[in-house]
Scaffold this active site. Structure first.
Site, PDB file in Angstrom:
ATOM      1  N   ASP A  93       0.827  -1.209   0.000  1.00  0.00           N
ATOM      2  CA  ASP A  93       0.000   0.000   0.000  1.00  0.00           C
ATOM      3  C   ASP A  93       0.863   1.261   0.000  1.00  0.00           C
ATOM      4  O   ASP A  93       2.040   1.224   0.379  1.00  0.00           O
ATOM      5  CB  ASP A  93      -0.958   0.009   1.208  1.00  0.00           C
ATOM      6  CG  ASP A  93      -0.223  -0.056   2.546  1.00  0.00           C
ATOM      7  OD1 ASP A  93       0.704  -0.860   2.676  1.00  0.00           O
ATOM      8  OD2 ASP A  93      -0.584   0.721   3.464  1.00  0.00           O
ATOM      9  N   GLU A 158       0.050  -1.027   5.667  1.00  0.00           N
ATOM     10  CA  GLU A 158       1.081  -0.512   6.577  1.00  0.00           C
ATOM     11  C   GLU A 158       0.828   0.949   6.923  1.00  0.00           C
ATOM     12  O   GLU A 158       1.104   1.387   8.033  1.00  0.00           O
ATOM     13  CB  GLU A 158       2.477  -0.659   5.954  1.00  0.00           C
ATOM     14  CG  GLU A 158       3.623  -0.400   6.929  1.00  0.00           C
ATOM     15  CD  GLU A 158       3.980   1.070   7.111  1.00  0.00           C
ATOM     16  OE1 GLU A 158       4.518   1.426   8.171  1.00  0.00           O
ATOM     17  OE2 GLU A 158       3.723   1.876   6.194  1.00  0.00           O
ATOM     18  N   ASP A 185      11.771  -0.711   5.520  1.00  0.00           N
ATOM     19  CA  ASP A 185      10.838   0.401   5.352  1.00  0.00           C
ATOM     20  C   ASP A 185      11.397   1.706   5.902  1.00  0.00           C
ATOM     21  O   ASP A 185      10.676   2.672   6.096  1.00  0.00           O
ATOM     22  CB  ASP A 185       9.506   0.053   6.035  1.00  0.00           C
ATOM     23  CG  ASP A 185       8.355   0.881   5.491  1.00  0.00           C
ATOM     24  OD1 ASP A 185       8.532   1.505   4.430  1.00  0.00           O
ATOM     25  OD2 ASP A 185       7.292   0.914   6.131  1.00  0.00           O
TER      26      ASP A 185
HETATM   27 ZN   LIG Z   1       6.381   2.401   4.367  1.00  0.00          ZN
END
Ligand SMILES: [Zn+2]
Length: 404
Positions: A93, A158, A185
């Site tokens: 996402d 997320e 991330d």
């Molecule tokens: Zn992220």
């Protein structure tokens, strides 16, 4: 020898990786919380790609009636059986593009220019989605079975809380105690920083109830704003005093207790406000317990209630904590070795202010690191990745999969 073959295979994928990231990021995957339809189309595209490369992927979907398909998809490729599975988990996402006028191009039609790829979702978290895919592919194409059990996951949700994504696969029992997680991330430009710990998060809302009165007659009223101001001062002092320890892996190296949002009270100058609402954002070193901080907060609240004859409601907006992953964890050593060998950088262990999915995995008993290479352009209208980093991160993932 194996590593050499795998690294050179990844070099050979360079153009294909760029093309894959561009096509992947052409499919928007906005969370329903951001007004989107979810991740299904993008995840199905990835699943077809995996099939093409010879991987059968599992799905561990969550139900969500807010999206047209009713599904928030989580896609997982597992290789090998056994304990201490190495997970590489990225999310499909993306956040909304924001003001389209600030984008020099369509955010969902990535542009390749000067060794970089620009577009919404390319850094957050497309680079990791594609790099982990090609790490898997490299091992397969070189006909190498990873010596340790490996899982690559592409999850949903997320950006708006992970309930249907990372948290879902943990609830479903996919992740075992003792597993290892790499969450690519967050990262810095050289890819040297390994995040092993996050501060606890405690967000608090204070509502002070006094008695509204004309500005000229404080004798008849109870000024909620003054009581609130007093409480802010007391909280600030008490929390910094009692939880003032330092830990050099964090920036800043101490707990932070910040009064942040303030709701408006009265619109005019000549009324004594009967109600006052403000918030604190506390980021607490993991050595402290949020409950102990809350006990200190309640002491100060009680003192202010007495001193000002007000009522105070204490609301807990967010309360999160996770145990840090030890700097001596073998996972940290494996990533560190990959960075030295493949990237020629000396790893640096860091902690951050909190807020990645690694916290859920740490709570589930999995050593977890947050690591990637990037220019920290996520969520901006200048979001981009360097193609060199896309390729280099795939090499690091592959080297970790090969570690025994
Ligand atoms: Zn992220």
């Amino acid at each position: 020898m194996e590593l050499k073959a795998v690294l050179s295979a990844i070099d050979g994928y360079r153009d294909e990786m760029v093309q894959t990231l561009v096509e992947f990021c052409r499919i928007p995957a906005l969370d329903p919380g951001s007004g989107g339809e979810g991740e299904l189309k993008k995840t199905e595209w990835l699943q077809r790609k995996l099939l093409l490369y010879g991987f059968g992927a599992e799905r561990c979907d969550a139900k969500d009636e807010r999206v047209p398909s009713g599904i928030r998809p989580n896609l997982i490729v597992r290789r090998g059986e056994g304990k201490q599975r190495l997970w590489i988990l990225s999310h499909v996402d993306v956040v909304p593009p924001g003001n389209l006028k600030e984008w020099p191009h369509d955010p969902f039609d990535p542009v390749v220019k000067d060794g970089k790829i620009y577009g919404r979702g390319v850094e957050d978290n497309g680079q990791a989605c594609v790099a982990s895919l090609f790490a898997l592919k490299a091992l397969k194409d070189c006909m190498i079975e990873p010596p340790r059990p490996v899982a690559v996951a592409w999850v949903a949700d997320e950006e708006t809380g992970s309930y249907y994504g990372a948290q879902h696969i943990i609830r479903e029992g996919m992740v075992k105690k003792g597993d290892w997680l790499v969450c690519p991330d967050w990262g810095t430009a050289k890819g040297a920083e390994i995040e092993v710990a996050e501060k606890n998060i405690l967000w608090l809302k204070f509502t002070i109830h006094g008695k509204q009165e004309h500005g000229s007659r404080p004798d008849k009223g109870i000024n909620a704003h003054r009581a609130g101001a007093d409480l802010i001062g007391r909280l600030d002092k008490a929390m910094h005093q009692r939880f003032g320890g330092k830990d050099p892996i964090f920036v800043p190296p101490f707990s932070t207790f910040e009064p942040t949002k303030k709701e408006s009270n009265v619109p005019n100058v000549n009324t004594i406000p009967g109600e006052d609402v403000f918030f604190f954002d506390c980021r607490i070193l993991p050595r402290y317990r949020n409950n102990d901080v809350l006990a200190t907060v309640r002491q100060q609240v009680n003192a202010v209630k007495k001193a000002h004859k007000v009522k105070v409601d204490l609301g807990i907006v967010q309360n999160e904590s996770s145990p840090p992953t030890s700097v001596n964890s073998p996972l940290v050593a494996v990533l560190g070795k990959a960075l030295r060998t493949v990237r020629k950088v000396e790893p640096k262990i860091v902690g951050i202010g909190g807020g990645t999915v690694a916290a859920y995995f740490r709570r589930a008993g999995a050593d977890s690191v947050v690591w990637a290479t990037g220019d920290e352009t996520a969520h901006s209208t200048k979001e981009h990745v360097k193609i060199d980093n896309l390729v280099a991160d795939a090499k690091v993932f592959a080297a970790m999969m090969l570690a025994d």
